[in-house]
Design a protein around this motif. Structure first.
Motif, PDB file in Angstrom:
ATOM      1  N   GLN A   9     -29.418 -12.476  -7.093  1.00  0.00           N
ATOM      2  CA  GLN A   9     -29.908 -11.193  -6.595  1.00  0.00           C
ATOM      3  C   GLN A   9     -31.387 -11.017  -6.900  1.00  0.00           C
ATOM      4  O   GLN A   9     -32.146 -10.484  -6.082  1.00  0.00           O
ATOM      5  CB  GLN A   9     -29.110 -10.039  -7.221  1.00  0.00           C
ATOM      6  N   ALA A  10     -31.829 -11.510  -8.055  1.00  0.00           N
ATOM      7  CA  ALA A  10     -33.246 -11.415  -8.408  1.00  0.00           C
ATOM      8  C   ALA A  10     -34.109 -12.211  -7.432  1.00  0.00           C
ATOM      9  O   ALA A  10     -35.182 -11.756  -7.011  1.00  0.00           O
ATOM     10  CB  ALA A  10     -33.460 -11.915  -9.836  1.00  0.00           C
ATOM     11  N   VAL A  11     -33.628 -13.398  -7.055  1.00  0.00           N
ATOM     12  CA  VAL A  11     -34.369 -14.211  -6.087  1.00  0.00           C
ATOM     13  C   VAL A  11     -34.341 -13.550  -4.713  1.00  0.00           C
ATOM     14  O   VAL A  11     -35.355 -13.512  -4.002  1.00  0.00           O
ATOM     15  CB  VAL A  11     -33.798 -15.641  -6.026  1.00  0.00           C
ATOM     16  N   LEU A  12     -33.189 -13.024  -4.320  1.00  0.00           N
ATOM     17  CA  LEU A  12     -33.098 -12.312  -3.038  1.00  0.00           C
ATOM     18  C   LEU A  12     -34.090 -11.167  -2.976  1.00  0.00           C
ATOM     19  O   LEU A  12     -34.778 -10.974  -1.964  1.00  0.00           O
ATOM     20  CB  LEU A  12     -31.680 -11.781  -2.839  1.00  0.00           C
ATOM     21  N   ASP A  13     -34.170 -10.387  -4.040  1.00  0.00           N
ATOM     22  CA  ASP A  13     -35.103  -9.260  -4.074  1.00  0.00           C
ATOM     23  C   ASP A  13     -36.540  -9.734  -3.922  1.00  0.00           C
ATOM     24  O   ASP A  13     -37.376  -9.054  -3.310  1.00  0.00           O
ATOM     25  CB  ASP A  13     -34.952  -8.485  -5.387  1.00  0.00           C
ATOM     26  N   ALA A  14     -36.839 -10.917  -4.465  1.00  0.00           N
ATOM     27  CA  ALA A  14     -38.206 -11.433  -4.422  1.00  0.00           C
ATOM     28  C   ALA A  14     -38.582 -12.009  -3.066  1.00  0.00           C
ATOM     29  O   ALA A  14     -39.726 -11.854  -2.616  1.00  0.00           O
ATOM     30  CB  ALA A  14     -38.388 -12.501  -5.506  1.00  0.00           C
TER      31      ALA A  14
END
Length: 270
Positions: free
Chosen positions: A194-199
């Motif tokens: 999710q952190a990568v998706l947000d980025a």
């Protein structure tokens, strides 16, 4: 001798020797795409010359394939994907599923290009200036296990229970340790993905989650990005990589053909 004349000669030679020859299809491209006369390295080896079959505003990348050879070796798959990825770096391409073989170039038009001309043309327009990239992250095993031990104090007790004990006598404790670690890795994977998706979402046209390919995968994600924004994608991932230094090994693969977003259905068989 022209490419078409050479192709016809090989077909006649194959027919004389009793070898059946089909047409292997790689992908769909705009009709104005050109392939160099010496382009080779397709499915079937270095002698598999890649050519273009055109119809209206679209075309198919194809090569001859001897039907008396097995299809599906790792080299075949690498050749298929390698050609598509090299093409995607230059022009929009709709990948055809690996293993698509039709009778001859005329069948490529009749069975693939003509019936789906408008659909393929519209999809190529959507892909113009875009390519797929894959983000792969894998946990550094020692680092992630240290995290899990700190977050789950009961693991220390369980490990103490099995220390210097016979495996059969500690079966339940070992199973419990495995369950706790698996659940913890899954939870971390979900949060880190999710952190990568947000980025990457702000610089991506589309995103697609991929299944983990390894038990220590932290993130496995495909993104469709305008090739002009590749630098922005790298910058966004660079910030995460810096934050995760020593914890996750992060890689960016691409540009690639848009396998996760648009795949043209090809004909199978021979």
């Amino acid at each position: 001798m022209s490419t078409s004349e050479a192709t016809e000669r090989r077909k006649r030679d194959a027919q004389k020797s009793g070898t059946r020859v089909g047409t292997y299809v790689y992908g769909i491209v705009p009709a104005d795409v050109e392939v160099s006369a010496d382009a080779g390295g397709g499915v079937g080896g270095p002698s598999a010359k890649v050519t273009v079959v055109r119809h209206g505003d679209i075309a198919a990348l194809v090569s001859e394939l001897r039907l008396d050879r097995p299809l599906g070796t790792p080299d075949d798959l690498m050749a298929h994907e390698g050609l598509l990825d090299a093409t995607a770096a230059e022009v929009p391409v709709l990948p055809v599923r690996f293993g698509a073989v039709v009778t001859n170039p005329e069948a490529v038009v009749e069975e693939l290009l003509a019936p789906h001309h408008d659909e393929f043309h519209a999809a190529l327009d959507e892909l113009e200036g875009r390519a797929q990239y894959v983000v792969k992250g894998r946990y550094v095993e020692r680092a992630v296990l240290t995290e899990i031990m700190e977050e789950h104090p009961q693991l220390a007790d369980l490990r103490e229970q099995i220390k210097d004990q016979p495996e059969e006598a500690t079966r339940d404790a070992r199973i419990r340790i495995g369950e706790i670690v698996d659940q913890a890795v899954n939870a971390k994977r979900e949060a880190d993905t999710q952190a990568v998706l947000d980025a990457v979402t702000p610089v991506s046209t589309l995103t697609s989650l991929r299944d983990p390919s390894h038990e220590l995968d932290a993130v496995h994600l495909a993104v469709l990005v305008e090739t002009a924004r590749e630098g922005e994608l790298e910058q966004a991932l660079g910030q995460i990589e810096e934050r995760w230094s020593g914890r996750v090994e992060l890689r960016l693969l691409g540009p690639l053909a848009a396998y996760d977003f648009i795949v043209a259905q090809g004909s199978g068989g021979g």
